[in-house]
Write a protein that holds these residues in place. Structure first.
Motif, short mmCIF file in Angstrom:
data_model
loop_
_atom_site.label_atom_id
_atom_site.label_comp_id
_atom_site.label_asym_id
_atom_site.label_seq_id
_atom_site.Cartn_x
_atom_site.Cartn_y
_atom_site.Cartn_z
N ALA A 63 -7.72 7.87 -9.69
CA ALA A 63 -7.19 8.63 -10.82
C ALA A 63 -6.82 7.75 -12.00
O ALA A 63 -6.44 8.25 -13.06
CB ALA A 63 -5.98 9.44 -10.38
N GLY A 64 -6.90 6.43 -11.82
CA GLY A 64 -6.58 5.52 -12.92
C GLY A 64 -5.11 5.18 -13.05
O GLY A 64 -4.73 4.44 -13.97
N ASP A 112 -3.60 8.20 -0.08
CA ASP A 112 -2.87 8.25 -1.35
C ASP A 112 -3.07 7.00 -2.20
O ASP A 112 -3.11 7.07 -3.44
CB ASP A 112 -1.38 8.55 -1.13
N LEU A 113 -3.22 5.82 -1.58
CA LEU A 113 -3.47 4.62 -2.36
C LEU A 113 -4.80 4.73 -3.11
O LEU A 113 -4.87 4.45 -4.31
CB LEU A 113 -3.51 3.40 -1.43
N PHE A 114 -5.83 5.16 -2.41
CA PHE A 114 -7.15 5.25 -3.03
C PHE A 114 -7.22 6.38 -4.06
O PHE A 114 -7.91 6.26 -5.08
CB PHE A 114 -8.22 5.44 -1.96
N ARG A 115 -6.49 7.45 -3.82
CA ARG A 115 -6.45 8.54 -4.81
C ARG A 115 -5.78 8.08 -6.09
O ARG A 115 -6.19 8.45 -7.19
CB ARG A 115 -5.74 9.76 -4.22
N GLN A 128 -15.09 4.19 4.45
CA GLN A 128 -13.98 5.08 4.12
C GLN A 128 -13.48 4.80 2.71
O GLN A 128 -13.17 5.72 1.94
CB GLN A 128 -12.83 4.89 5.12
N VAL A 129 -13.38 3.51 2.36
CA VAL A 129 -12.93 3.15 1.01
C VAL A 129 -13.91 3.66 -0.03
O VAL A 129 -13.52 4.27 -1.04
CB VAL A 129 -12.76 1.62 0.89
N ALA A 150 0.82 -1.22 0.00
CA ALA A 150 0.00 0.00 0.00
C ALA A 150 0.84 1.26 0.00
O ALA A 150 0.36 2.34 -0.35
CB ALA A 150 -0.93 -0.01 1.21
N THR A 151 2.11 1.14 0.37
CA THR A 151 3.04 2.27 0.31
C THR A 151 3.68 2.36 -1.08
O THR A 151 3.78 3.45 -1.66
CB THR A 151 4.15 2.10 1.37
#
Length: 499
Positions: free
Chosen positions: A320-321, A313-316, A280-281, A201-202
């Motif tokens: 954003a694709g 940041d992972l979900f963004r 949240q997700v 995830a990082t």
């Protein structure tokens, strides 16, 4: 001509003696050195570190985006205020640790490039003899009254990578986060990251900024929490000119209070907590995203480590694709990527195996007690710090659900108290032993699989000491219970055998 003294061929080099030998210059070892100097002035000690510098995990791992997954107000030391964002980069953590070393003059006690090969306890002398190999291949020998194991719990030299069919056919690059190739250029490349834990995830959002696309391939989903990488009350207190020591303590207590309440809820109302995490997700990925498949684990919250995603940041990156998630299993590697068990293919130029690490015990050091090899898995632990049949030794093993350093600080207090008691009573040796009332006590694995089921624990639990069904004979993995229990340990309890 001046005479040159040389060792006879085959003779052991002379040993340097210290009261305490600390193994490892990571977060635990540097903290231990600070506390030993502060609480036990006058005792001689040395810190042996296999790597070329301090930092441990934060020096070993150099993958893109490397950061803490615990906030630095609790992962930082209690004696050194943290003044940056709560989730910190490896560079920021190393800077912080360097300040601790410089501000307290600890550098003179650290020997870098010393890989410990063996540790031998001799009851006739009540001493440990430690042999370490220096970078140049020569041997350094030490004797010590007490051995303080601060080496962590995983093997730094190599990470864990499963053996998948066809790996040798893949024409691209395979990299493990723990041995990240610094020259790896992923700009404009297709990247697949295998894994779904905090490391994956990082890496995914960090690489997604420059890669053509990053796919996180997971066998099963993981729970994540999101939030701003900031502590509002800390920022407000700084605006008011409150000194950093007060801010550190206030924020630390606030975070620990909120963590305790959240962990309690994961047991008392797991379904409600699960729904909150999934909401949240959805808030970041939208109601149409398949959260059920990709972000709904089979276990309850906190049965495996729950990673924090700063600023989502992972979900963004997914929204954003630039990144995507695939939940499937690997059938085989191919020349150009992966064939999955569903029949789907993933094309890749680079495959990152964020698949965990190898648990090690006592730093893979060859340990013997009076000539007998120590089988660590046969011992029983006293509060996760000492072990039956192992004299004059303590080990730092942190928490599953709280910051590692919280326990490192408390273990340091315990060790210093124990050393002071030994000095006051003239004892040269101490070990823990089951009392008469403990001998029929049921024993179980170090970590209860029902409480924590991560892969590295499942693979290595048999190597770790046993735990009993009484609080003193187990590592509770519960900071909120141990913060009161460990300082209250009665060192005159018959569980401690002094000689």
């Amino acid at each position: 001509m001046a005479e040159t003294m040389t060792l006879a061929e085959g003779a052991a080099p002379p040993a340097e003696h210290v009261d305490v030998l600390i193994v490892g210059a990571g977060i635990s070892g540097i903290g231990g050195a600070y506390h030993l100097q502060d609480q036990c002035p006058g005792r001689s000690f040395v810190v042996l570190e296999a790597q070329d510098g301090f930092g441990g995990t934060w020096r070993t791992h150099r993958y893109p985006g490397i950061r803490s997954d615990s906030d630095l107000y609790t992962f930082g030391y209690r004696f050194k205020p943290w003044v940056g964002p709560p989730i910190a980069t490896a560079e920021e953590i190393l800077k912080y640790m360097g300040e601790v070393i410089d501000e307290n003059g600890l550098g003179r006690f650290i020997r870098y490039g010393h890989r410990i090969r063996s540790a031998r306890w001799d009851s006739a002398t009540n001493l440990w003899t430690i042999e370490a190999v220096r970078k140049d291949g020569t041997t350094a020998r030490f004797t010590a009254n007490f051995l303080w194991m601060c080496q962590g719990y995983y093997r730094h030299e190599e990470g864990y990578t499963p053996e998948w069919p066809g790996m040798d056919r893949f024409r691209g690059r395979i990299a493990h986060p723990q041995t990240w190739p610094e020259e790896l250029d992923y700009r404009g490349r297709r990247v697949v990251v295998i894994g779904s834990g905090a490391t994956a995830a990082t890496i995914v959002p960090a690489m997604a900024n420059d890669a053509a696309h990053v796919t996180m391939l997971q066998r099963s989903p993981t729970f994540f929490r999101t939030g701003r990488n900031a502590i509002e009350i800390a920022d407000e207190l700084r605006m008011l000119g409150i000194n950093e020591e007060w801010i550190h303590e206030i924020v630390r207590r606030k975070i620990l209070f909120e963590q305790a309440r959240f962990i309690d809820r994961t047991h008392s109302e797991p379904e409600k907590v699960k729904q909150e995490l999934l909401d949240q997700v959805r808030a970041h990925l939208g109601q149409d995203y398949d959260v059920a498949t990709h972000f709904t684990p089979r276990y309850r919250p906190w049965q495996q480590r729950l990673a924090f995603i700063p600023d989502a940041d992972l979900f963004r990156g997914i929204a954003a694709g630039r990144a995507s998630v695939v939940t499937d299993e690997i059938e085989t590697f191919t020349e150009t990527g992966l064939l999955l068990k569903s029949g789907k293919t993933l094309e890749a130029d680079i495959i990152v195996t964020a698949t965990g690490f190898h648990l090690n015990v006592l730093g893979d050091i060859d340990v013997a007690i009076d000539g007998r090899p120590l089988v660590f898995g046969d011992t029983v632990t006293y509060r996760g710090m000492m072990f039956t049949g192992v004299p004059n030794m303590a080990w730092v093993f942190g928490y599953i659900r709280a910051a590692w350093t919280l326990r490192a600080d408390m273990v340091a207090d315990f060790v210093c108290r124990l050393l002071d008691r030994m000095e006051a009573t003239g004892a040269k040796r101490v070990e823990v032993a089951l009392r008469p009332e403990d001998h029929n006590m049921p024993l179980g694995p170090w970590i209860d699989p029902e409480e924590f089921s991560s892969g590295y624990v499942a693979r290595g639990n048999h190597l770790l000491p046993k735990r009993g069904d009484k609080p003193e004979w187990q590592h509770a993995h519960d900071y909120w219970a141990e913060k009161d229990a460990i300082p209250a340990i009665d060192l005159a309890d018959p569980a401690f055998v002094y000689r």
